[in-house]
Design a protein around this motif. Sequence first.
Motif, short mmCIF file in Angstrom:
data_model
loop_
_atom_site.label_atom_id
_atom_site.label_comp_id
_atom_site.label_asym_id
_atom_site.label_seq_id
_atom_site.Cartn_x
_atom_site.Cartn_y
_atom_site.Cartn_z
N ILE A 1 0.90 -1.30 0.12
CA ILE A 1 -0.02 -0.14 0.14
C ILE A 1 0.85 1.15 0.04
CG2 ILE A 1 -1.67 1.37 1.19
CD1 ILE A 1 -2.55 -1.39 0.21
N SER A 2 0.76 2.03 -0.96
CA SER A 2 1.49 3.34 -1.14
C SER A 2 0.89 4.30 -0.37
CB SER A 2 1.82 3.68 -2.61
OG SER A 2 0.67 4.13 -2.99
N LYS A 3 1.68 5.52 -0.31
CA LYS A 3 0.78 6.66 0.38
C LYS A 3 -0.57 6.93 -0.49
CE LYS A 3 3.15 10.66 0.06
NZ LYS A 3 4.04 11.48 0.25
N GLU A 4 -0.38 7.13 -1.66
CA GLU A 4 -1.41 7.36 -2.66
C GLU A 4 -2.66 6.32 -2.48
OE1 GLU A 4 1.68 7.17 -3.72
OE2 GLU A 4 2.09 9.58 -3.87
N GLU A 5 -2.20 5.13 -2.28
CA GLU A 5 -3.35 4.12 -2.25
C GLU A 5 -3.91 4.36 -0.86
OE1 GLU A 5 -1.40 1.06 -5.10
OE2 GLU A 5 -0.77 1.03 -3.09
N LEU A 6 -3.30 4.43 0.12
CA LEU A 6 -3.89 4.86 1.53
C LEU A 6 -4.61 6.01 1.46
CD1 LEU A 6 -4.02 3.73 4.39
CD2 LEU A 6 -2.04 5.13 4.97
N ARG A 7 -4.31 7.10 0.72
CA ARG A 7 -5.15 8.17 0.73
C ARG A 7 -6.55 7.97 -0.05
NH1 ARG A 7 -2.10 11.96 -2.92
NH2 ARG A 7 -0.61 11.87 -1.12
N SER A 8 -6.55 7.16 -1.06
CA SER A 8 -7.90 6.47 -1.62
C SER A 8 -8.83 6.03 -0.31
CB SER A 8 -7.57 5.61 -2.77
OG SER A 8 -6.86 6.28 -3.74
N ALA A 9 -8.19 5.10 0.41
CA ALA A 9 -8.80 4.43 1.55
C ALA A 9 -9.46 5.68 2.47
CB ALA A 9 -8.04 3.68 2.27
N ILE A 10 -8.55 6.49 2.69
CA ILE A 10 -9.11 7.67 3.58
C ILE A 10 -10.34 8.27 3.12
CG2 ILE A 10 -8.22 9.80 4.77
CD1 ILE A 10 -5.58 8.82 4.71
N TYR A 11 -10.05 8.71 1.81
CA TYR A 11 -11.24 9.49 0.99
C TYR A 11 -12.58 8.70 0.84
CZ TYR A 11 -8.08 13.30 -0.13
OH TYR A 11 -7.33 14.20 0.02
N GLU A 12 -12.28 7.46 0.70
CA GLU A 12 -13.61 6.40 0.51
C GLU A 12 -14.36 6.37 2.01
OE1 GLU A 12 -14.30 2.01 0.61
OE2 GLU A 12 -13.96 2.53 -1.43
N THR A 13 -13.51 6.44 3.27
CA THR A 13 -14.36 6.34 4.26
C THR A 13 -14.76 7.83 4.52
OG1 THR A 13 -12.37 6.88 5.47
CG2 THR A 13 -12.88 4.44 5.24
N GLY A 14 -14.84 9.12 3.96
CA GLY A 14 -15.17 9.99 4.27
C GLY A 14 -14.21 10.87 4.73
N GLY A 15 -13.11 10.51 4.81
CA GLY A 15 -11.99 11.21 5.75
C GLY A 15 -11.74 12.66 4.97
N ARG A 16 -11.31 13.41 5.70
CA ARG A 16 -10.38 14.71 4.95
C ARG A 16 -9.07 14.79 5.37
NH1 ARG A 16 -13.72 19.29 8.14
NH2 ARG A 16 -12.52 20.62 6.68
N PHE A 17 -8.41 15.69 5.04
CA PHE A 17 -6.90 15.93 4.99
C PHE A 17 -6.12 14.63 4.49
CE2 PHE A 17 -9.15 18.42 8.40
CZ PHE A 17 -8.93 19.56 7.74
N GLY A 18 -6.64 14.04 3.53
CA GLY A 18 -5.99 12.68 3.17
C GLY A 18 -4.57 12.87 2.88
N ARG A 19 -3.96 13.68 2.35
CA ARG A 19 -2.52 14.04 2.12
C ARG A 19 -1.84 13.73 3.63
NH1 ARG A 19 -0.71 15.79 -2.98
NH2 ARG A 19 -2.25 16.67 -4.13
N TRP A 20 -2.27 14.26 4.47
CA TRP A 20 -1.62 14.31 5.89
C TRP A 20 -1.84 13.13 6.55
CZ3 TRP A 20 -3.24 13.79 10.76
CH2 TRP A 20 -2.13 14.02 11.93
N LYS A 21 -2.94 12.59 6.53
CA LYS A 21 -3.21 11.52 7.17
C LYS A 21 -2.41 10.18 6.43
CE LYS A 21 -7.73 12.78 9.09
NZ LYS A 21 -9.07 12.61 8.82
N SER A 22 -2.62 10.25 5.12
CA SER A 22 -1.68 9.09 4.44
C SER A 22 -0.38 9.12 4.80
CB SER A 22 -2.03 9.21 2.89
OG SER A 22 -1.61 10.16 2.44
N TRP A 23 0.12 10.30 4.99
CA TRP A 23 1.78 10.44 4.98
C TRP A 23 1.95 9.90 6.64
CZ3 TRP A 23 3.46 13.47 9.26
CH2 TRP A 23 5.10 13.58 9.29
N ARG A 24 0.90 10.41 7.43
CA ARG A 24 1.10 9.88 8.74
C ARG A 24 1.00 8.32 9.01
NH1 ARG A 24 2.45 12.04 13.95
NH2 ARG A 24 1.00 10.96 15.24
N GLY A 25 -0.01 7.71 8.08
CA GLY A 25 -0.36 6.33 8.19
C GLY A 25 0.94 5.59 7.82
N ILE A 26 1.60 6.01 6.61
CA ILE A 26 2.85 5.33 6.26
C ILE A 26 3.85 5.48 7.03
CG2 ILE A 26 4.73 5.45 4.57
CD1 ILE A 26 2.36 4.12 3.36
#
Length: 96
Positions: A37-62
Amino acid sequence: MAIKTNKGIATDGKRVMTVDEFKQWLKKFDADKDGRISKEELRSAIYETGGRFGRWKSWRGIRSADTDGSGFIDESEITNLVGFADKYLGVRILHT
């Protein structure tokens, strides 16, 4: 404490799934099918769940889950995302 319903949604609105179900759910975001799972792919998961701030959250998750420093979350690191999923993805992981 949230209670799981028969539709897999807790009373607090979070999806409820086992670790194995969470792994399967994450795999659907593996766009290039490389098993990671890349940062961009994790960002897609964040947006699918209705999350905001996907760039920051995906960076944080990775950053929190990537123990080998590859920049990706591989199969062995997915369980490191459990706390992240509860906090940022609206997913509660049940340990069975």
